[in-house]
Design a protein around this motif. Structure first.
Motif, PDB file in Angstrom:
ATOM      1  N   LEU A 138     -35.206 -57.742 -32.485  1.00 10.49           N
ATOM      2  CA  LEU A 138     -33.549 -57.427 -32.808  1.00 10.49           C
ATOM      3  C   LEU A 138     -33.067 -56.140 -32.305  1.00 10.49           C
ATOM      4  O   LEU A 138     -31.813 -55.358 -32.521  1.00 10.49           O
ATOM      5  CB  LEU A 138     -33.342 -56.488 -34.757  1.00 10.49           C
ATOM      6  CG  LEU A 138     -33.639 -58.117 -35.437  1.00 10.49           C
ATOM      7  CD1 LEU A 138     -32.678 -57.370 -37.185  1.00 10.49           C
ATOM      8  CD2 LEU A 138     -33.166 -59.276 -34.938  1.00 10.49           C
ATOM      9  N   ALA A 168     -28.272 -55.516 -36.466  1.00  8.66           N
ATOM     10  CA  ALA A 168     -28.524 -56.061 -37.815  1.00  8.66           C
ATOM     11  C   ALA A 168     -27.299 -56.580 -38.871  1.00  8.66           C
ATOM     12  O   ALA A 168     -25.847 -55.695 -38.507  1.00  8.66           O
ATOM     13  CB  ALA A 168     -29.098 -55.531 -39.219  1.00  8.66           C
ATOM     14  N   PRO A 169     -27.043 -57.180 -39.794  1.00  8.46           N
ATOM     15  CA  PRO A 169     -27.489 -58.492 -39.748  1.00  8.46           C
ATOM     16  C   PRO A 169     -27.427 -59.477 -38.049  1.00  8.46           C
ATOM     17  O   PRO A 169     -26.629 -59.467 -37.426  1.00  8.46           O
ATOM     18  CB  PRO A 169     -27.369 -59.150 -40.778  1.00  8.46           C
ATOM     19  CG  PRO A 169     -26.382 -58.382 -41.529  1.00  8.46           C
ATOM     20  CD  PRO A 169     -25.882 -57.071 -40.820  1.00  8.46           C
ATOM     21  N   GLU A 170     -28.284 -60.111 -37.890  1.00  8.62           N
ATOM     22  CA  GLU A 170     -29.001 -61.009 -37.353  1.00  8.62           C
ATOM     23  C   GLU A 170     -27.839 -61.613 -36.527  1.00  8.62           C
ATOM     24  O   GLU A 170     -26.942 -61.748 -35.520  1.00  8.62           O
ATOM     25  CB  GLU A 170     -29.969 -61.016 -36.330  1.00  8.62           C
ATOM     26  CG  GLU A 170     -30.325 -62.143 -34.581  1.00  8.62           C
ATOM     27  CD  GLU A 170     -31.347 -62.811 -35.434  1.00  8.62           C
ATOM     28  OE1 GLU A 170     -31.736 -63.190 -34.227  1.00  8.62           O
ATOM     29  OE2 GLU A 170     -32.206 -63.531 -36.147  1.00  8.62           O
TER      30      GLU A 170
END
Length: 205
Positions: free
Chosen positions: A168, A185-187
Motif C-alpha cells: 500500500l 488505507a483503506p485502499e
C-alpha cells in the motif's frame, strides 16, 4: 473511511468546505533507500498537544520504539538537484525533492508528533487536500472528540499518484516535480479518490 471518523472530520471542516472523500495515511514501511521518505523530527508538526498527558507520553515513547519512529532520513545524496531526478525515477525512489518542496511538506504533515495515539487522514474537499488529526486510544482504537486541522494543499498541486510496489506504499507527485511516499488505507477509499493512480510497473511521470 469508517463512519465515526468521517462524521468527526466533516463536523470540524470550515463551513465553506465540502467533504468529498478521504483516507488515512502513515509513514512508508518499505524502500529505505539513500534518501528515505522519513521526515526529520524538526519538520514534523506537533499535534493534539492537549491529549495524552503523562501516561500518553510514556505510551508514545514505547510505541515509537516498537515501530522505530525515529524520523531520521539519510542525506547521502542531493535530492533537490533537477539533474538527479531521472536517476531517482529509474530507481523507483521513495522521495525526490527537498524538505521545503511540496512533497517534503506533504511527508512532514503525514508524520506528525503527538503524545496521544492518533489517526492521520487526508481529506479531499471541493477546494483542497487537507490533513486532519484525530486522537485514537492506542489499545482500544476508540476515537477521541478533538479534531485538529493540519496542512492543506491545492488540489491542482497534486499532479499524479502511483503505487510504488505491490503493497500500500503510494507515491504522491506534485507540480514542482517532487514526490514522496506514504502508506494509504483503506485502499478502496484511496482509489475512489484517485481512480487514475498509476500501477507500480508504470514509470514515474
Amino acid at each position: 473511511m469508517w463512519p465515526d471518523l468521517e462524521q468527526k472530520i466533516v463536523a470540524a471542516l470550515p463551513r465553506d468546505e465540502r467533504f468529498a472523500g478521504g483516507f488515512t495515511v502513515m509513514r512508508a514501511t518499505t524502500g529505505r533507500d539513500a534518501v528515505s521518505s522519513d521526515a526529520p523530527a524538526q519538520r514534523r508538526p506537533q499535534v493534539l498537544a492537549g491529549e495524552g498527558g503523562l501516561w500518553g507520553a510514556v505510551l508514545s515513547a514505547f510505541f515509537k520504539g516498537v515501530i522505530n519512529d525515529v524520523g531520521s532520513p539519510s542525506t547521502r545524496e542531493s535530492i533537490e538537484d533537477p539533474a538527479v531526478r531521472p536517476k531517482r525515477q529509474q530507481r523507483n525512489a521513495s522521495f525526490f525533492g527537498g524538505w521545503d518542496s511540496l512533497a517534503g511538506q506533504w511527508l512532514a504533515a503525514a508524520q506528525p508528533r503527538s503524545r496521544a495515539g492518533l489517526v492521520t487522514a487526508v481529506v479531499l474537499t471541493d477546494k483542497q487536500l487537507r490533513f486532519v488529526y484525530v486522537p485514537s486510544r492506542r489499545l482500544t482504537g476508540r476515537l477521541g472528540d478533538t479534531v485538529e486541522l493540519g496542512a492543506s494543499f491545492s488540489r491542482d498541486s497534486l499532479t499524479w499518484t502511483r503505487r510504488r510496489n505491490t503493497a500500500l506504499d503510494v507515491q504522491f507527485g506534485f507540480s514542482d516535480g517532487s514526490w514522496g511516499t506514504v502508506v494509504v488505507a483503506p485502499e478502496e477509499d484511496f482509489l475512489k479518490a484517485f481512480p487514475g493512480t498509476l500501477g507500480h510497473e508504470e514509470p514515474i511521470p
